[in-house]
Scaffold this motif. Structure first.
Motif, short mmCIF file in Angstrom:
data_model
loop_
_atom_site.label_atom_id
_atom_site.label_comp_id
_atom_site.label_asym_id
_atom_site.label_seq_id
_atom_site.Cartn_x
_atom_site.Cartn_y
_atom_site.Cartn_z
N HIS A 280 42.80 41.52 42.55
CA HIS A 280 43.30 42.90 42.59
C HIS A 280 42.93 43.69 41.33
CE1 HIS A 280 45.54 42.85 46.35
NE2 HIS A 280 46.00 41.66 46.03
N THR A 281 42.33 43.03 40.34
CA THR A 281 41.87 43.73 39.15
C THR A 281 40.50 44.31 39.43
OG1 THR A 281 43.09 42.08 37.87
CG2 THR A 281 41.67 43.53 36.63
N SER B 173 46.56 51.95 45.74
CA SER B 173 47.58 51.87 44.68
C SER B 173 47.88 50.44 44.28
CB SER B 173 48.86 52.57 45.13
OG SER B 173 49.43 51.92 46.25
N GLN B 174 47.43 49.47 45.07
CA GLN B 174 47.64 48.06 44.73
C GLN B 174 46.66 47.58 43.66
OE1 GLN B 174 50.16 46.53 45.91
NE2 GLN B 174 49.84 44.34 46.14
N ALA B 175 45.57 48.27 43.47
CA ALA B 175 44.53 47.83 42.54
C ALA B 175 44.94 48.08 41.09
CB ALA B 175 43.21 48.54 42.84
N GLY C 151 53.70 41.62 41.73
CA GLY C 151 52.34 41.88 41.30
C GLY C 151 51.49 42.40 42.45
N PRO C 152 50.29 42.86 42.07
CA PRO C 152 49.75 42.91 40.72
C PRO C 152 50.35 44.05 39.90
CG PRO C 152 48.20 43.86 42.27
CD PRO C 152 49.33 43.33 43.09
N THR C 153 50.72 43.72 38.67
CA THR C 153 51.26 44.70 37.75
C THR C 153 50.32 44.82 36.55
OG1 THR C 153 52.57 42.99 36.66
CG2 THR C 153 53.64 44.22 38.41
N GLY D 47 51.79 48.17 44.08
CA GLY D 47 51.40 49.31 44.89
C GLY D 47 52.45 50.38 45.10
N ILE D 48 53.72 50.09 44.80
CA ILE D 48 54.74 51.15 44.92
C ILE D 48 54.61 52.16 43.78
CG2 ILE D 48 56.34 49.70 46.20
CD1 ILE D 48 57.94 49.34 43.63
N ASP D 49 53.88 51.81 42.72
CA ASP D 49 53.56 52.76 41.65
C ASP D 49 52.24 53.44 42.02
OD1 ASP D 49 54.06 53.19 38.33
OD2 ASP D 49 52.03 53.54 39.10
N THR D 50 52.30 54.74 42.23
CA THR D 50 51.14 55.46 42.77
C THR D 50 50.54 56.44 41.76
OG1 THR D 50 52.63 57.14 43.72
CG2 THR D 50 52.04 55.28 45.12
N ARG D 51 50.76 56.21 40.48
CA ARG D 51 50.35 57.16 39.45
C ARG D 51 48.84 57.34 39.34
NH1 ARG D 51 52.73 54.77 34.16
NH2 ARG D 51 54.26 53.96 35.65
#
Length: 508
Positions: free
Chosen positions: A186-187, A138-140, A87-89, A107-111
């Motif tokens: 993180h939201t 990207s972590q948010a 997370g955060p997911t 944060g590894i998802d940077t879309r």
């Protein structure tokens, strides 16, 4: 505290990036049983990293619980359960609590880079930082919510609940929609760190015309989220009515698992990514890192995270050591790397293979290997990868110190602590000692402790007996001048290649 008659066991389950692990422990912290289930990730598009909430997260938890409870009579002895997860997911659910799409990872998802830029333009980057005590990265989760609203309107229309991985597992066990404060922070920009509550101040920019009631109830990690439902009991083997803790993200549970409880304690988690959690007396917000709540009421954490560390070594093994079984490949590569001198005979590697999170917060960063010659071997490249991660660790710790954070003790945990080579490299590069407790099972062990707190059979001080001293890795001072020189080159290599790798990624 004394347990209810016969309730002398606890269960912790953690869902990680590449595997899930569960432990069954007694009230003294002794591990009675453990089980691991491997899984993968999906990357449907560049910068998109996902997992299926039911086929991966919940299926793993079911398999683990059934294995841990396989001995007759065990379920009746379990006093409490807690889950953590990556997370955060972000996971949208319909009104029945059914996932509407795969979970969007951390944060590894940077879309959502375009959504970050749009929110900064509309609200102001400074205003967001002042409000959230963090910059948008990207972590948010907030920008990813906006991405979902803009790119998948049919999913957004059907969404009744927005949740995260650990909260979804708790929901499947209890029927309660709840999230811990650490993850909730993180939201952003929907969370107010001053009041520890959701705020609609910037909600329209993220949620459009949706209300804040799509978000989970906020609570602390050691609180009781609810109790195992009849349906969850049938699906997992747990006893109906067993207390379930709120839980948290894997990194915070990792910190608990190694006793990072006091101000000045820094947990370094060597997992698929490397994560840092520093327990603080008071927050020290800085745009480079994350200022969040801890596991318990009033606790403050300074957190940071790299993007590609253990996943980099896994990639290396998968691509360049296919002649060995995985465990043997790691042994061979680490032994070869240990035999080489610092600097890998002139190689330098930037470990930004999925962009980078803190402290550069550049989702467009890419991996770079500099200094290659025909004399370099696979082992040289592997050592350069280990050292590249070490330089990234140092970069984060320097950011912590720059803003006045007090680091008194460093405790290491995670798969990267197995063996000595990588820990020694990091200690030598950073000039710091690292403690490795006897038990380094990881987040699931911390989850079991949270389960005991929620169930009322443990107190926080009991963690002092659960976590027992183990190895202490001291830095080799003689290597400091060389590693200082190489670290300076590492920092320069990023700035000198940044525009090039951005252009190679097609982003200009």
């Amino acid at each position: 505290m004394s347990a209810e008659t016969g309730r002398d066991l606890l269960i912790g389950v953690d869902v990680g990036t590449y595997s899930s692990k569960g432990v069954l422990v007694d009230l003294s912290g002794a591990i009675r049983r453990q089980h691991t289930v491997p899984h993968g990730i999906d990357m449907p598009h560049h910068g998109h990293v996902e997992q299926d909430a039911d086929l991966v997260w919940w299926a793993d938890v079911q398999a683990i619980l059934r294995e841990l409870l396989s001995e007759p009579g065990t379920a009746g002895r379990v006093a409490g359960v807690a889950c953590s997860a990556i997370g955060p997911t972000l996971l949208p659910l319909d009104g029945a609590g059914t996932p509407l799409r795969p979970g969007i990872l951390y944060g590894i998802d940077t879309r959502a880079q375009a959504q970050i830029e749009a929110l900064e333009a509309e609200i102001g980057a400074d205003a967001i930082f002042a409000h959230s005590h963090m910059a948008l990265t990207s972590q948010a989760i907030g920008p990813k919510m906006r991405w979902l609203r803009e790119h998948e309107p049919e999913v957004w229309t059907r969404t009744a609940m927005l949740t995260t991985a650990s909260s979804y597992l708790t929901f499947r066990l209890t029927g309660e929609h709840v999230i811990d404060h650490h993850t909730g922070a993180h939201t952003m920009p929907l969370y107010d760190p001053r009041t520890r509550s959701w705020t609609d101040r910037y909600a329209a920019a993220v949620l459009g015309d949706r209300r804040l009631d799509v978000l989970p109830r906020l609570a602390w990690s050691d609180e009781v989220a609810g109790h195992v439902t009849a349906q969850a009991a049938a699906e997992t083997g747990l006893r109906e009515g067993t207390p379930v803790a709120v839980g948290t993200v894997d990194a915070l549970a990792e910190g608990l698992s190694v006793g990072a409880l006091q101000p000045g304690d820094l947990m370094v988690m060597y997992g698929s990514s490397t994560f840092f959690i520093l327990v603080q007396d008071a927050p020290t917000p800085d745009p480079r890192v994350w200022s969040v709540g801890g596991a318990f009421p009033g606790q403050v954490n300074l957190a940071a995270g790299m993007g590609t560390t253990g996943s980099l070594t896994r990639w290396f093994v998968d691509e360049f050591a296919q002649e060995h079984e995985t465990a043997a490949a790691y042994d061979t590569l680490f032994a070869g790397a240990a035999a080489l001198a610092p600097g890998a005979d002139g190689l330098l590697l930037l470990p930004y293979f999925s962009g980078e999170r803190t402290p550069i917060n550049d989702p467009r960063a890419r991996g770079v290997i500099a200094g290659l010659t025909l004399s370099h071997t696979r082992e040289h490249l592997f050592r350069a990868a280990l050292e590249g991660v070490g330089y990234g660790v140092r970069h984060n710790l320097e950011a912590f110190r720059d803003l006045g954070a007090d680091i008194r003790r460093v405790v290491a945990v995670g798969g990267g602590t197995r063996g000595h080579t990588w820990l020694q490299i990091v200690s030598d590069i950073c000039g710091l000692a690292q403690e490795v407790p006897q038990v380094t099972v990881g987040a699931s062990y911390g989850d079991a402790f949270l389960a005991g707190l929620a169930a009322g059979v443990l107190e926080r001080d009991d963690l002092n007996t659960w976590v027992r001293p183990g190895e202490r890795v001291e830095p080799n001072g003689a290597l400091k001048p060389e590693y200082d020189r190489l670290y300076s080159l590492y920092r320069e290599l990023y700035t000198q290649t940044r525009d090039t790798v951005h252009a190679l990624g097609g982003v200009g």
